[in-house]
Design a protein around this motif. Sequence first.
Motif, PDB file in Angstrom:
ATOM      1  N   LEU A 286      -6.127   8.475  -6.850  1.00 34.76           N
ATOM      2  CA  LEU A 286      -6.506   7.078  -6.675  1.00 34.76           C
ATOM      3  C   LEU A 286      -6.323   6.255  -7.936  1.00 34.76           C
ATOM      4  CD1 LEU A 286      -9.850   7.513  -4.713  1.00 34.76           C
ATOM      5  CD2 LEU A 286      -7.641   6.848  -3.782  1.00 34.76           C
TER       6      LEU A 286
ATOM      7  N   TYR B 247     -11.652  -3.604  -2.812  1.00 33.58           N
ATOM      8  CA  TYR B 247     -11.178  -2.274  -2.431  1.00 33.58           C
ATOM      9  C   TYR B 247     -11.251  -1.342  -3.649  1.00 33.58           C
ATOM     10  CZ  TYR B 247      -7.786   1.356  -1.103  1.00 33.58           C
ATOM     11  OH  TYR B 247      -7.144   2.547  -0.845  1.00 33.58           O
TER      12      TYR B 247
ATOM     13  N   CYS C 132     -12.805   2.156   2.694  1.00 31.64           N
ATOM     14  CA  CYS C 132     -12.740   0.982   1.820  1.00 31.64           C
ATOM     15  C   CYS C 132     -11.888  -0.128   2.413  1.00 31.64           C
ATOM     16  CB  CYS C 132     -12.259   1.387   0.431  1.00 31.64           C
ATOM     17  SG  CYS C 132     -13.496   2.366  -0.471  1.00 31.64           S
TER      18      CYS C 132
ATOM     19  N   CYS D  87     -14.785  -0.477  -4.256  1.00 30.61           N
ATOM     20  CA  CYS D  87     -15.231   0.454  -3.222  1.00 30.61           C
ATOM     21  C   CYS D  87     -14.800   1.879  -3.561  1.00 30.61           C
ATOM     22  CB  CYS D  87     -14.666   0.019  -1.865  1.00 30.61           C
ATOM     23  SG  CYS D  87     -15.150   1.081  -0.492  1.00 30.61           S
ATOM     24  N   LEU D  88     -13.558   2.049  -4.005  1.00 24.41           N
ATOM     25  CA  LEU D  88     -13.076   3.391  -4.357  1.00 24.41           C
ATOM     26  C   LEU D  88     -13.902   3.997  -5.489  1.00 24.41           C
ATOM     27  CD1 LEU D  88      -9.207   2.916  -4.188  1.00 24.41           C
ATOM     28  CD2 LEU D  88     -10.664   4.137  -2.551  1.00 24.41           C
TER      29      LEU D  88
ATOM     30  N   GLU E 294     -17.059   5.149  -3.893  1.00 25.86           N
ATOM     31  CA  GLU E 294     -16.865   6.295  -3.000  1.00 25.86           C
ATOM     32  C   GLU E 294     -16.671   7.599  -3.767  1.00 25.86           C
ATOM     33  OE1 GLU E 294     -16.958   6.540   0.439  1.00 25.86           O
ATOM     34  OE2 GLU E 294     -17.698   4.489   0.438  1.00 25.86           O
ATOM     35  N   ILE E 295     -15.971   7.551  -4.897  1.00 27.06           N
ATOM     36  CA  ILE E 295     -15.753   8.786  -5.654  1.00 27.06           C
ATOM     37  C   ILE E 295     -16.859   9.032  -6.679  1.00 27.06           C
ATOM     38  CG2 ILE E 295     -13.274   8.855  -5.258  1.00 27.06           C
ATOM     39  CD1 ILE E 295     -12.852   7.809  -8.108  1.00 27.06           C
TER      40      ILE E 295
ATOM     41  N   PHE F 128     -11.653   8.011   2.143  1.00 26.24           N
ATOM     42  CA  PHE F 128     -12.086   7.006   1.175  1.00 26.24           C
ATOM     43  C   PHE F 128     -11.292   5.720   1.375  1.00 26.24           C
ATOM     44  CE2 PHE F 128     -12.947  11.042  -1.051  1.00 26.24           C
ATOM     45  CZ  PHE F 128     -14.307  10.910  -1.226  1.00 26.24           C
ATOM     46  N   HIS F 129      -9.990   5.885   1.506  1.00 25.67           N
ATOM     47  CA  HIS F 129      -9.099   4.740   1.727  1.00 25.67           C
ATOM     48  C   HIS F 129      -9.509   3.982   2.988  1.00 25.67           C
ATOM     49  CE1 HIS F 129      -5.349   2.489   2.340  1.00 25.67           C
ATOM     50  NE2 HIS F 129      -5.415   2.911   3.584  1.00 25.67           N
TER      51      HIS F 129
ATOM     52  N   ALA G  43      -7.653  11.894   0.389  1.00 27.03           N
ATOM     53  CA  ALA G  43      -8.158  10.583   0.002  1.00 27.03           C
ATOM     54  C   ALA G  43      -8.279   9.628   1.182  1.00 27.03           C
ATOM     55  CB  ALA G  43      -7.242   9.978  -1.056  1.00 27.03           C
TER      56      ALA G  43
ATOM     57  N   LEU H  29      -3.341   3.386  -5.234  1.00 28.41           N
ATOM     58  CA  LEU H  29      -4.645   3.139  -4.618  1.00 28.41           C
ATOM     59  C   LEU H  29      -4.566   3.670  -3.202  1.00 28.41           C
ATOM     60  CD1 LEU H  29      -5.067  -0.461  -5.964  1.00 28.41           C
ATOM     61  CD2 LEU H  29      -6.196   1.602  -6.790  1.00 28.41           C
TER      62      LEU H  29
END
Length: 159
Positions: A24, A86, A58, A89-90, A93-94, A54-55, A51, A158
Amino acid sequence: RRRTSHIKMALNGFGPVHLIALSLLSGALILPPAAAQRDENYPPPGIVKMAKPFHDSCVEKTGVTEEAIKEFSDGEIHEDENLKCYMNCLFHEIGTVDENGDVHLEKLFETIPRMMRDKLMEMSKDCVHPEGDTLCHKAWWFHQCWKKADPKVSGFFLV
């Protein structure tokens, strides 16, 4: 929300999170710059698959377009509010944010495999104090700063 917690539980192991964060945030560090172009084999399909939750989460939360993501990843830095959120958000999320929601570089560096960490740390040396009034703007600031720090590295994918 429930889906996100299942994803986090499923990926609680350190290994997959390392790979996702790497993909990412600094995907091209794996390949030489000339090879770091998005195609059917890069980023590696396995990384993209890991990923994807997550993608997707987001994208749904922010309304960013795939075109905006691809343009930033493969093309030019551009202004797009949904893209900025976005990126934020990533980071959430991670799990590379502190208790205030700000990106915590130490947490980010911890998610990157040691062999890539030095490159990201070098790229980050002038990317320490994010500017912006919102978490979205600060997240975008990091991404554009890294991309400017090493323009040969074109893979700030991304996913």
